[in-house]
Design an enzyme around this catalytic site. Structure first.
Site, PDB file in Angstrom:
ATOM      1  N   ARG A 148      -7.207-117.843-105.230  1.00 32.21           N
ATOM      2  CA  ARG A 148      -6.772-116.455-105.381  1.00 32.21           C
ATOM      3  C   ARG A 148      -5.442-116.435-106.113  1.00 32.21           C
ATOM      4  O   ARG A 148      -4.477-117.035-105.662  1.00 32.21           O
ATOM      5  CB  ARG A 148      -6.618-115.834-103.991  1.00 32.21           C
ATOM      6  CG  ARG A 148      -7.274-114.495-103.861  1.00 32.21           C
ATOM      7  CD  ARG A 148      -7.196-114.016-102.459  1.00 32.21           C
ATOM      8  NE  ARG A 148      -5.868-114.318-101.909  1.00 32.21           N
ATOM      9  CZ  ARG A 148      -5.248-113.576-101.010  1.00 32.21           C
ATOM     10  NH1 ARG A 148      -5.810-112.511-100.551  1.00 32.21           N
ATOM     11  NH2 ARG A 148      -4.074-113.917-100.548  1.00 32.21           N
ATOM     12  N   GLY A 179     -14.875-114.858-101.110  1.00 31.47           N
ATOM     13  CA  GLY A 179     -15.323-113.458-100.974  1.00 31.47           C
ATOM     14  C   GLY A 179     -15.190-112.717-102.298  1.00 31.47           C
ATOM     15  O   GLY A 179     -16.101-111.991-102.714  1.00 31.47           O
ATOM     16  N   LYS A 212     -21.366-130.937 -95.836  1.00 36.38           N
ATOM     17  CA  LYS A 212     -20.069-130.374 -96.246  1.00 36.38           C
ATOM     18  C   LYS A 212     -19.031-130.692 -95.168  1.00 36.38           C
ATOM     19  O   LYS A 212     -17.888-131.054 -95.473  1.00 36.38           O
ATOM     20  CB  LYS A 212     -20.229-128.857 -96.459  1.00 36.38           C
ATOM     21  CG  LYS A 212     -18.975-128.119 -96.885  1.00 36.38           C
ATOM     22  CD  LYS A 212     -18.738-128.217 -98.378  1.00 36.38           C
ATOM     23  CE  LYS A 212     -17.385-127.767 -98.884  1.00 36.38           C
ATOM     24  NZ  LYS A 212     -16.903-126.481 -98.543  1.00 36.38           N
TER      25      LYS A 212
HETATM   26  O1  KPL Z   1     -14.093-128.105 -99.481  1.00 34.17           O
HETATM   27  C1  KPL Z   1     -13.020-128.596 -99.736  1.00 34.17           C
HETATM   28  C2  KPL Z   1     -11.829-127.878 -99.220  1.00 34.17           C
HETATM   29  O2  KPL Z   1     -10.776-127.929 -99.822  1.00 34.17           O
HETATM   30  O3  KPL Z   1     -11.970-127.195 -98.180  1.00 34.17           O
HETATM   31  C3  KPL Z   1     -12.943-129.874-100.510  1.00 34.17           C
HETATM   32  C4  KPL Z   1     -14.315-130.493-100.609  1.00 34.17           C
HETATM   33  C5  KPL Z   1     -11.999-130.837 -99.863  1.00 34.17           C
HETATM   34  C6  KPL Z   1     -12.522-129.648-101.942  1.00 34.17           C
HETATM   35  O4  KPL Z   1     -11.196-129.323-102.062  1.00 34.17           O
END
Ligand code: KPL
Length: 307
Positions: A136, A21, A186
């Site tokens: 952060r 954000g 993702k």
């Molecule tokens: O998106 C990620 C997360 O930490 O939520 C990864 C791909 C594991 C990178 O740290």
């Protein structure tokens, strides 16, 4: 930076003042848009109003701040909360929408996107996925760890590109008309890396060097591929495990968001990552023992930290 002309009157409200954000507040402010952070905590609001700027590294950017109950109309809303907060964040401000309000969701996991789409079919709802790395430092101070890319697409109508037209002045932002497969990509990576880094309490790169951890990761990947295939969701051109190895290698020295949530005894997004995957598998009649085990173990850790 792009030389696209921007509509400087454009106003963005952002709900979720975490790393992503704040990063977006800086990006939008940098291209000349007005940015207002919607904060749900009165103390944080007063803190920000004393010096209405956020920091990205050493740079300062002006922002406004207000509470969800403020009276002004929201034209463009970016939600960057944790997945489990998306719906309540949305509900807290929806009374302020106009018929033209556009909402962009940018969070880990899957579930809230489809749910908001079902509940609000009239809304111009967008979703995005980013590989930006940020953390952060303190309240309203973000550090960009890695310059990533961003894909956004409309959930309501894949042909629509209105929001993209407003945002294409941002660097490394792409229009992805078929955003759901991108969100799944993702999700697939998060299913494999996030719970294991939290369980083994390690950095992303370390999941590759522990043989038992790597064995579990392989199983998680195979199950995710099976479920995605059953839903006709294309993942990657190479096997998922290869992509996971690539991401874990590139982010080797980072801690995943779930590892951080567990260490700091915060609620995790497991229900929207492996939890979502297991629920989809259940509906398809596919067994996912490796993902079930991830879900159970992270739930256990969360229970212990709640006590
Ligand atoms: O998106 C990620 C997360 O930490 O939520 C990864 C791909 C594991 C990178 O740290």
């Amino acid at each position: 930076m792009s030389t696209e002309k921007v509509d400087t009157k454009m106003h963005w409200h952002i709900l979720g003042a975490g790393s992503i954000g704040l990063l977006w507040a800086a990006k939008l402010s940098l291209v000349g848009y007005r940015v207002t952070l919607i904060l749900r905590n009165q103390d944080k609001l007063e803190q920000l109003l004393r010096e209405p700027t956020i920091r990205r590294g050493g740079e300062h950017f002006p922002v406004n701040a207000e509470l969800p109950g403020s009276a002004s109309i929201i034209s463009n809303l970016l939600i960057t909360t944790k997945a489990y907060d998306v719906e309540s964040a949305f509900e807290s401000v929806k009374i302020r929408f106009s018929p033209n309000t556009k909402v962009l969701l940018l969070h880990n996991g899957l579930g809230p996107q489809q749910r908001l789409l079902e509940l609000h079919p009239e809304l111009e709802l967008w979703a995005g996925s980013t590989t930006d790395g940020a953390y952060r430092m303190s309240d309203f101070h973000v550090v960009q760890a890695g310059e990533g890319e961003i894909w956004i697409g409309s959930l309501s109508c894949s042909q629509q590109d209105s929001l993209y037209q407003y945002l294409k002045c941002l660097p490394a932002l792409h229009h992805q008309p078929l955003i759901i497969p991108r969100l799944w990509q993702k999700l697939a990576i998060n299913c494999a890396i996030n719970p294991l880094t939290a369980i083994y309490n390690c950095k992303n790169g370390e999941v590759l060097s522990n043989s038992e951890c790597f064995r579990q990761m392989r199983l998680v990947c195979e199950e995710v591929e099976q479920v995605a295939m059953a839903q006709k969701i294309p993942l990657f051109e190479t096997p998922l495990i290869n992509k996971v190895i690539e991401v874990a290698t590139v982010t080797a020295t980072n801690y995943s968001s779930m590892q951080q949530d567990v260490v700091h005894q915060r609620q995790t997004e497991i229900e929207f990552i492996n939890g979502f995957l297991c629920e989809q598998a259940r509906q398809q009649g596919i067994a996912t023992p490796a993902n079930d085990a991830m879900l159970d173990q992270i739930r256990q850790v969360s229970l212990i930290s709640d006590q």
